[in-house]
Design an enzyme around this catalytic site. Sequence first.
Site, PDB file in Angstrom:
ATOM      1  N   ASN A 149       0.793  -1.237   0.000  1.00 26.91           N
ATOM      2  CA  ASN A 149       0.000   0.000   0.000  1.00 26.91           C
ATOM      3  C   ASN A 149       0.825   1.288   0.000  1.00 26.91           C
ATOM      4  OD1 ASN A 149       0.687  -0.506   2.670  1.00 26.91           O
ATOM      5  ND2 ASN A 149      -1.143   0.495   3.462  1.00 26.91           N
ATOM      6  N   GLU A 247       4.729  -3.816  12.026  1.00 27.33           N
ATOM      7  CA  GLU A 247       3.666  -2.813  11.907  1.00 27.33           C
ATOM      8  C   GLU A 247       2.535  -3.483  11.144  1.00 27.33           C
ATOM      9  OE1 GLU A 247       3.366  -0.105  13.423  1.00 27.33           O
ATOM     10  OE2 GLU A 247       5.422   0.225  14.091  1.00 27.33           O
ATOM     11  N   CYS A 281      -3.223   1.598   6.571  1.00 27.70           N
ATOM     12  CA  CYS A 281      -3.358   0.948   7.870  1.00 27.70           C
ATOM     13  C   CYS A 281      -3.912   1.908   8.911  1.00 27.70           C
ATOM     14  CB  CYS A 281      -2.011   0.402   8.315  1.00 27.70           C
ATOM     15  SG  CYS A 281      -0.715   1.621   8.156  1.00 27.70           S
ATOM     16  N   GLU A 459       8.842   2.963  14.629  1.00 29.73           N
ATOM     17  CA  GLU A 459       9.576   3.314  13.419  1.00 29.73           C
ATOM     18  C   GLU A 459       9.630   4.836  13.278  1.00 29.73           C
ATOM     19  OE1 GLU A 459       7.204   0.538  10.458  1.00 29.73           O
ATOM     20  OE2 GLU A 459       9.349   0.585  10.017  1.00 29.73           O
TER      21      GLU A 459
HETATM   22  P1  NAP Z   1       0.862  -9.256   3.747  1.00 30.92           P
HETATM   23  O1  NAP Z   1       0.100 -10.146   2.886  1.00 30.92           O
HETATM   24  O2  NAP Z   1       1.079  -9.637   5.158  1.00 30.92           O
HETATM   25  O3  NAP Z   1       2.260  -9.052   3.017  1.00 30.92           O
HETATM   26  C1  NAP Z   1       3.245  -8.198   3.517  1.00 30.92           C
HETATM   27  C2  NAP Z   1       4.607  -8.651   3.010  1.00 30.92           C
HETATM   28  O4  NAP Z   1       4.929  -9.930   3.576  1.00 30.92           O
HETATM   29  C3  NAP Z   1       4.682  -8.834   1.512  1.00 30.92           C
HETATM   30  O5  NAP Z   1       5.954  -8.436   1.067  1.00 30.92           O
HETATM   31  C4  NAP Z   1       4.491 -10.328   1.361  1.00 30.92           C
HETATM   32  O6  NAP Z   1       5.008 -10.827   0.149  1.00 30.92           O
HETATM   33  C5  NAP Z   1       5.262 -10.846   2.541  1.00 30.92           C
HETATM   34  N1  NAP Z   1       4.909 -12.189   2.987  1.00 30.92           N
HETATM   35  C6  NAP Z   1       3.774 -12.891   2.727  1.00 30.92           C
HETATM   36  N2  NAP Z   1       3.822 -14.091   3.337  1.00 30.92           N
HETATM   37  C7  NAP Z   1       5.005 -14.161   4.009  1.00 30.92           C
HETATM   38  C8  NAP Z   1       5.631 -15.144   4.825  1.00 30.92           C
HETATM   39  N3  NAP Z   1       5.052 -16.312   5.103  1.00 30.92           N
HETATM   40  N4  NAP Z   1       6.849 -14.868   5.340  1.00 30.92           N
HETATM   41  C9  NAP Z   1       7.447 -13.695   5.107  1.00 30.92           C
HETATM   42  N5  NAP Z   1       6.894 -12.721   4.319  1.00 30.92           N
HETATM   43  C10 NAP Z   1       5.691 -12.946   3.776  1.00 30.92           C
HETATM   44  O7  NAP Z   1       0.228  -7.792   3.780  1.00 30.92           O
HETATM   45  P2  NAP Z   1      -0.245  -6.921   2.513  1.00 30.92           P
HETATM   46  O8  NAP Z   1      -1.512  -7.497   2.019  1.00 30.92           O
HETATM   47  O9  NAP Z   1       0.861  -6.695   1.570  1.00 30.92           O
HETATM   48  O10 NAP Z   1      -0.518  -5.503   3.210  1.00 30.92           O
HETATM   49  C11 NAP Z   1      -1.731  -5.172   3.783  1.00 30.92           C
HETATM   50  C12 NAP Z   1      -1.616  -5.188   5.298  1.00 30.92           C
HETATM   51  O11 NAP Z   1      -0.543  -4.366   5.725  1.00 30.92           O
HETATM   52  C13 NAP Z   1      -2.824  -4.638   5.998  1.00 30.92           C
HETATM   53  O12 NAP Z   1      -3.194  -5.481   7.065  1.00 30.92           O
HETATM   54  C14 NAP Z   1      -2.365  -3.302   6.537  1.00 30.92           C
HETATM   55  O13 NAP Z   1      -3.034  -2.839   7.668  1.00 30.92           O
HETATM   56  C15 NAP Z   1      -0.949  -3.561   6.815  1.00 30.92           C
HETATM   57  N6  NAP Z   1      -0.180  -2.312   6.851  1.00 30.92           N
HETATM   58  C16 NAP Z   1       0.261  -1.865   8.061  1.00 30.92           C
HETATM   59  C17 NAP Z   1       0.973  -0.689   8.150  1.00 30.92           C
HETATM   60  C18 NAP Z   1       1.478  -0.212   9.472  1.00 30.92           C
HETATM   61  O14 NAP Z   1       2.436   0.539   9.486  1.00 30.92           O
HETATM   62  N7  NAP Z   1       0.904  -0.604  10.586  1.00 30.92           N
HETATM   63  C19 NAP Z   1       1.262   0.024   6.992  1.00 30.92           C
HETATM   64  C20 NAP Z   1       0.794  -0.444   5.777  1.00 30.92           C
HETATM   65  C21 NAP Z   1       0.074  -1.638   5.732  1.00 30.92           C
HETATM   66  P3  NAP Z   1       4.039 -11.004  -1.138  1.00 30.92           P
HETATM   67  O15 NAP Z   1       3.507  -9.663  -1.457  1.00 30.92           O
HETATM   68  O16 NAP Z   1       4.979 -11.491  -2.171  1.00 30.92           O
HETATM   69  O17 NAP Z   1       2.982 -11.966  -0.733  1.00 30.92           O
END
Ligand code: NAP
Length: 478
Positions: A149, A247, A281, A459
């Site tokens: 995002n 995060e 987020c 962070e």
């Molecule tokens: P995600 O599916 O958890 O993926 C995040 C990252 O982790 C991606 O690079 C993903 O790679 C990788 N990943 C997936 N499975 C993994 C595993 N088993 N081991 C290690 N890495 C793995 O999250 P997303 O859908 O990209 O992002 C949306 C989420 O991020 C939402 O829940 C949002 O709230 C959260 N977010 C939080 C913040 C904050 O600062 N709190 C900021 C932005 C977003 P792939 O893409 O290749 O699957």
Amino acid sequence: MTIHNNFIAGEWLAGRSSADNVNPSDLSDVVGNYTLAGQDAVEQATDAASAAFEGWARVSPEVRADALDKIGTEILARREELGALLSREEGKILADGIGEVIRAGRVFKFFAAEALRLNGEKVTSVRPGVEVEVTREPEGVVGIITPWNFPIAIPAWKIAPALAYGNTVVFKPAGIVPASAWALADIISRAGLPEGVFNLVMGSGSEIGGAIVASPKVRAVTFTGSVATGRRIALDCVRTGKKVQLELGGKNPLIVLDDADLDVAVSVAVNGAYFATGQRCTASSRLIVQNGIHDRFVAAVIDRIGHLKIGHALDPGSEIGPVVSSDQLEQDISYIEVGKNGGAHLALGGEKLKRDRDGYYMSPALFTETTNDMRINREEIFGPVASVIRASTYEEAVQIANDTPFGLSSGICTTSLKYAHDFKRRSAAGMVMVNVPTAGVDYHVAFGGRKESSYGPREQGAYAREFYTVIKTAYTLP
Ligand code: NAP
Ligand code: MG
């Protein structure tokens, strides 16, 4: 079509296969083709980062500052082009894409200066003649895993402090937004860093991300993404003795009190809930509204979102772009059913939209007459969907705001200093906003949440040193 390769040990290397990066505003537009590595690439990258660590840790902080400054300067100079690339691959409107690129550039500039500010303490010993020093040193190889995002800002606010404080980096971006990550790596590759200091490895999350987390050469892992993935990573880090920072998601409340300025409240709510397609987020997804202003507020929000222009991210008229992917769109739409089945009233939106170009468009959705125990108010949806919850008093509003497994950001719209002050103290979130959207944050101060939203040190800003450095206590008898 050119394949964009990984950057490992100072070289651009092809992986095992490659994938197209598709524009969510126009599915016929392929942004580029990006390599997908296997686990062997992670081993090469962690070996290179590990070999480069000692030299980079010892180099003058001025060298690190100059390199980061150079990276920041190029990012800022190319803001329009990189912003357009980001908007094309992620779907946020161009102004937001450029804004995010500017933030990334500024983050590098900020940490360039921070590299020169790393200080310690000299403490009087309890033993006569002995001198005690408490200093900070880099951790070692840092694994960086980021979500889709914020394709350039989140990588920037992890990579910049990691490098500033003398760590080396293995970076795995989210699979659906490799273009911004690759462009950033390309800029970093020309900043004069010794080979192996910075490595980019693109590939599947479970495979590449999993290998980074499992690597014995990686000392610390910083992750932004979903709760489920974050939890798994944290467990693996504990199992292998690594420092970890997470995060994660949010279900951020925005309280609107009877004494709020209605125009301010409506714009804070609409911005926080729907801009960037609600894919932040920190988005406000629970609008907790006091009874006296409730009907006027709801009517005004419905009017405003009914007029929002949903369209191609690069169309200058668009106010909201598409949802990022087909999976995310299906998830958002499924939550519309969850809301309706759970007894919420869908006041507006929640439908797939057709535009000239085939893309993942959806109308912003507002649920009204909801209660805080409904699934749509417990679970993060991560799309342009918000719900209104009634509260009769300020006290009840605070109780509802804090009643959530998450704790990233929270907000209140009020003209009362008393309530604003009280809410800043009592909110169970890491970041509290008064009369400003829950989703806007500065780049030079701490960022992070509580409860299920975050884990480990904060962070950004000077606080970032907590994660990217480790303390040493030295005793000397001269
Ligand atoms: P995600 O599916 O958890 O993926 C995040 C990252 O982790 C991606 O690079 C993903 O790679 C990788 N990943 C997936 N499975 C993994 C595993 N088993 N081991 C290690 N890495 C793995 O999250 P997303 O859908 O990209 O992002 C949306 C989420 O991020 C939402 O829940 C949002 O709230 C959260 N977010 C939080 C913040 C904050 O600062 N709190 C900021 C932005 C977003 P792939 O893409 O290749 O699957
Ligand atoms: Mg894409």
